[in-house]
Design a protein around this motif. Structure first.
Motif, mmCIF file in Angstrom:
data_model
loop_
_atom_site.group_PDB
_atom_site.id
_atom_site.type_symbol
_atom_site.label_atom_id
_atom_site.label_comp_id
_atom_site.label_asym_id
_atom_site.label_seq_id
_atom_site.Cartn_x
_atom_site.Cartn_y
_atom_site.Cartn_z
ATOM 1 N N ASP A 43 -19.324 55.814 -47.588
ATOM 2 C CA ASP A 43 -18.350 56.593 -46.808
ATOM 3 C C ASP A 43 -18.658 58.080 -46.954
ATOM 4 O OD1 ASP A 43 -16.227 57.051 -45.102
ATOM 5 O OD2 ASP A 43 -14.717 57.017 -46.678
ATOM 6 N N CYS A 44 -19.942 58.431 -46.849
ATOM 7 C CA CYS A 44 -20.325 59.848 -46.864
ATOM 8 C C CYS A 44 -19.963 60.440 -45.508
ATOM 9 C CB CYS A 44 -21.813 60.004 -47.143
ATOM 10 S SG CYS A 44 -22.830 59.635 -45.703
ATOM 11 N N ILE A 45 -20.182 61.733 -45.341
ATOM 12 C CA ILE A 45 -19.778 62.391 -44.089
ATOM 13 C C ILE A 45 -20.346 61.665 -42.867
ATOM 14 C CG2 ILE A 45 -19.805 64.542 -42.765
ATOM 15 C CD1 ILE A 45 -20.658 65.905 -45.453
ATOM 16 N N VAL A 46 -21.635 61.342 -42.943
ATOM 17 C CA VAL A 46 -22.297 60.773 -41.766
ATOM 18 C C VAL A 46 -21.741 59.383 -41.463
ATOM 19 C CG1 VAL A 46 -24.492 60.240 -40.673
ATOM 20 C CG2 VAL A 46 -24.381 62.066 -42.364
ATOM 21 N N HIS B 214 -18.960 58.269 -42.420
ATOM 22 C CA HIS B 214 -17.541 58.459 -42.113
ATOM 23 C C HIS B 214 -17.324 58.736 -40.627
ATOM 24 C CE1 HIS B 214 -13.396 59.371 -43.248
ATOM 25 N NE2 HIS B 214 -13.453 60.350 -42.360
ATOM 26 N N MET C 208 -16.897 51.874 -53.106
ATOM 27 C CA MET C 208 -17.157 52.882 -52.089
ATOM 28 C C MET C 208 -18.106 53.913 -52.693
ATOM 29 S SD MET C 208 -14.679 55.617 -50.448
ATOM 30 C CE MET C 208 -15.398 56.820 -51.539
ATOM 31 N N GLU D 104 -20.836 57.452 -51.849
ATOM 32 C CA GLU D 104 -20.915 58.601 -50.939
ATOM 33 C C GLU D 104 -22.338 59.084 -50.800
ATOM 34 O OE1 GLU D 104 -17.975 60.421 -53.418
ATOM 35 O OE2 GLU D 104 -16.665 60.703 -51.695
ATOM 36 N N GLY D 105 -23.132 58.328 -50.097
ATOM 37 C CA GLY D 105 -24.500 58.763 -49.847
ATOM 38 C C GLY D 105 -25.521 57.772 -50.355
ATOM 39 N N LEU D 106 -25.918 56.828 -49.499
ATOM 40 C CA LEU D 106 -26.971 55.887 -49.877
ATOM 41 C C LEU D 106 -28.327 56.388 -49.404
ATOM 42 C CD1 LEU D 106 -25.179 52.467 -49.260
ATOM 43 C CD2 LEU D 106 -25.865 53.420 -51.462
ATOM 44 N N GLY D 107 -28.321 57.509 -48.670
ATOM 45 C CA GLY D 107 -29.587 58.104 -48.260
ATOM 46 C C GLY D 107 -30.284 57.385 -47.117
ATOM 47 N N HIS D 108 -29.508 56.718 -46.288
ATOM 48 C CA HIS D 108 -30.097 56.066 -45.109
ATOM 49 C C HIS D 108 -29.308 56.482 -43.859
ATOM 50 C CE1 HIS D 108 -32.986 53.167 -46.903
ATOM 51 N NE2 HIS D 108 -32.260 53.428 -47.978
ATOM 52 N N CYS D 109 -29.089 57.789 -43.733
ATOM 53 C CA CYS D 109 -28.190 58.296 -42.701
ATOM 54 C C CYS D 109 -28.680 58.037 -41.277
ATOM 55 C CB CYS D 109 -27.958 59.783 -42.891
ATOM 56 S SG CYS D 109 -27.705 60.224 -44.599
#
Lengths: 404, 150
Positions: free
Chosen positions: B76-79, B81, B113, B115-120
């Motif tokens: 649920d990172c910004i992207v 989200h 949850m 915040e950022g799995l690095g596959h945006c």
């Protein structure tokens, strides 16, 4: 392409001139390598844009030994995924850059720190390190020279703050990832109190390029105030999100969005410069060239080179709420301004998102932002409110619409 | 337990960055970091138990009690989200009767949850037992998890 070449196995890498730069570097003086990097004008790609050659010089000039080098692959900024792409596609170029840097500063041991979320990549880098040892490119007397160097791969365990160099060092030392108070800088007293050179993996991948083409020639790639290639992570509402490599200063934000297939929907804004700690910008910035000095002139920064595109469906307060929650979770808790400030920031923004925001809340947010910027110990706390402040500037009316 | 933990410690004896590596291997072996393992690590590394726990508890992926058989990390990172992660989270919570951070009653899944799995480029995403799934919809997320039940 200079960085994002596809060379996942050693045969491909060697075929395309891999490790030629290392062999050449081992024949020249350490200072000459540093001079090449300095004249190239390379600056760090991990967000802070510090001159790489200067950092190398600091470590080289220290008398204290042993010295260490660290490859920072703790890529944790939301919206940034270029280090992952680079490690997947072109891992040897990073390792070559790391070995050259170690030789230049006189380090015998290096650490390759990878975030937990990239566990499979860490495993792959570990295999490559073993392979290079077998080939005599790592270990004792590299390529028959007097230079010996080895790398240990370290897997993080979930902590955004460990991307900060001194927190990362604490983590390698087996401690909580608490940032250290500076000075002393880690170039003087880093890992286990010894001089340490820390570079982002993309920065390291530029080193072989510089040695191969020469600093002067590299410097000409780009324009005044920014040199060389840079990887841009483009995500959000674009038709073709992904990693794009451009020479710095060559393209504007708007052009890069078009090259990524254009906006999916109607353009509203972008988030630039390092995920959660980046800037929220409106259409006035679309003509800004992606260059460190142009960004600085406009009061923003390229950071880790990520662009998150917003369309009309994105609500700015909602984004700010997500960012505030992120920082509340990721604040390491060591210093009070950040520990309390991030919580307060999330609480106030939550109230606003729930439709209960007043002008008093905006005042409180502004005061919190100021306090955190002045008093936080490390860049996390100092940059936690960048998104809010830039959004207030660029989307003022939009944001104030819901405030009573 | 003693033999297994000592074996792990010996494997990393020569490493400079030992502690995180040992904790990772212990967690892989037992599914979590048992208190007895912390005791053994402390003894072998000549550290205090509290020092080990101090480090380990700082990192969000170390755990101190058993969890579900499958680890589900929902981003649920910004992207993610802005691309609909909240809908996915809500659907998973309804479907599996949990809130993020909890394990299902049958012990099959633990949901977290992140915040950022690095596959945006594939947002919204989730990771199940280390494998990444991108371009999710709420339906697809449920379907993927139901499939790994079989």
């Amino acid at each position: 392409m200079i960085l994002l070449n596809d060379a996942q196995n050693i045969e491909d890498y060697l075929e395309n001139g891999g490790f030629k730069a290392l062999r050449r570097a081992l024949e020249i003086e350490q200072d000459e390598i540093i001079r090449e990097v300095e004249s190239a004008g390379l600056v760090g790609r991990g967000g802070a844009a510090f001159p790489t050659g200067l950092k190398m010089k600091f470590v080289k000039n220290e008398k204290n030994t042993p010295k260490y080098v660290i490859a920072n692959a703790d890529e944790g900024e939301p919206g940034t995924f270029k280090d992952r792409a680079l490690m997947e596609k072109n891992p040897y170029q990073i390792l070559e850059g790391m070995i050259i840097s170690a030789y230049a500063v006189g380090a015998k041991k290096g650490f390759f720190y990878v975030r937990y979320e990239y566990r499979d990549i860490a495993e792959n880098i570990r295999k490559k390190v073993k392979e290079l040892r077998r080939l005599g490119i790592l270990g004792e007397n590299i390529y028959g020279s007097k230079f010996s160097f080895d790398i240990e791969v370290v897997l993080g365990a979930g902590a955004y703050i460990c991307g900060e160099a001194t927190a990362l060092m604490e983590s390698i030392e087996g401690k909580r990832g608490y940032p250290r108070i500076k000075p002393p800088h880690s170039t003087q007293r880093g890992l286990w109190g010894k001089p340490t050179l820390t570079n982002n993996v993309e920065t390291l991948a530029n080193i072989p390029v510089i040695i191969n083409m020469g600093g002067e020639k590299y410097h000409k790639l780009g324009k005044e105030g920014c040199s060389g290639p840079q990887l841009f992570s483009i995500s959000g509402f674009v038709k073709k999100p992904g990693i794009y490599e451009y020479i710095l200063g060559e393209k504007t934000i708007g052009e890069v969005i078009e090259l990524a297939g254009g906006v999916d929907g109607n353009f509203k804004g972008v988030m630039l410069g390092g995920g959660a700690s980046g800037y929220i910008l409106n259409k006035d910035y679309l003509d800004m060239p992606l260059c460190f000095s142009d960004a600085k002139k406009r009061g923003v920064a390229l950071g880790t080179g990520d662009i998150i595109v917003f369309n009309e469906s994105v609500r700015i307060w909602d984004v700010l709420h997500n960012i505030a929650r992120f920082f509340e979770n990721e604040s390491c808790g060591q210093c009070f301004p950040c520990r309390y400030g991030t919580k307060r920031m999330r609480e106030i923004i939550e109230k606003i998102v729930n439709g209960k925001g007043t002008s008093e809340d905006i005042k409180k947010l502004n005061a919190t932002a100021r306090a955190m910027k002045i008093a936080s110990l490390c860049p996390l706390g100092k940059s936690a409110m960048t998104a809010y402040e830039s959004a207030m500037k660029n989307f003022h009316d939009d944001l104030m619409e819901v405030i009573k | 337990m003693e033999d297994k933990v000592v074996e792990i410690i010996e494997k990393h004896r020569k490493d400079d960055a030992k502690l995180l590596a040992i904790l990772h291997d212990v967690q892989d072996k037992f599914g979590y970091i048992p208190e007895d393992a912390i005791k053994i690590i402390a003894r072998e590394l000549k550290m205090k138990k509290g020092e080990i726990y101090d480090t380990a508890s700082f990192y969000s992926f170390f755990r101190f009690k058993p969890e579900g058989r499958h680890e589900v990390l929902v981003c649920d990172c910004i992207v993610c989200h802005i691309k609909g992660a909240e809908d996915i989270i809500k659907r998973l919570e309804d479907e599996f009767k949990v809130t993020m951070g909890e394990t299902t009653k049958d012990g099959k899944y633990t949901f977290k949850m992140v915040e950022g799995l690095g596959h945006c480029e594939e947002s919204p995403v989730m990771m199940v037992d280390g494998k990444l799934y991108g371009n999710l919809t709420p339906d697809r997320a449920v379907e993927i998890l139901r499939r790994c039940e079989q």
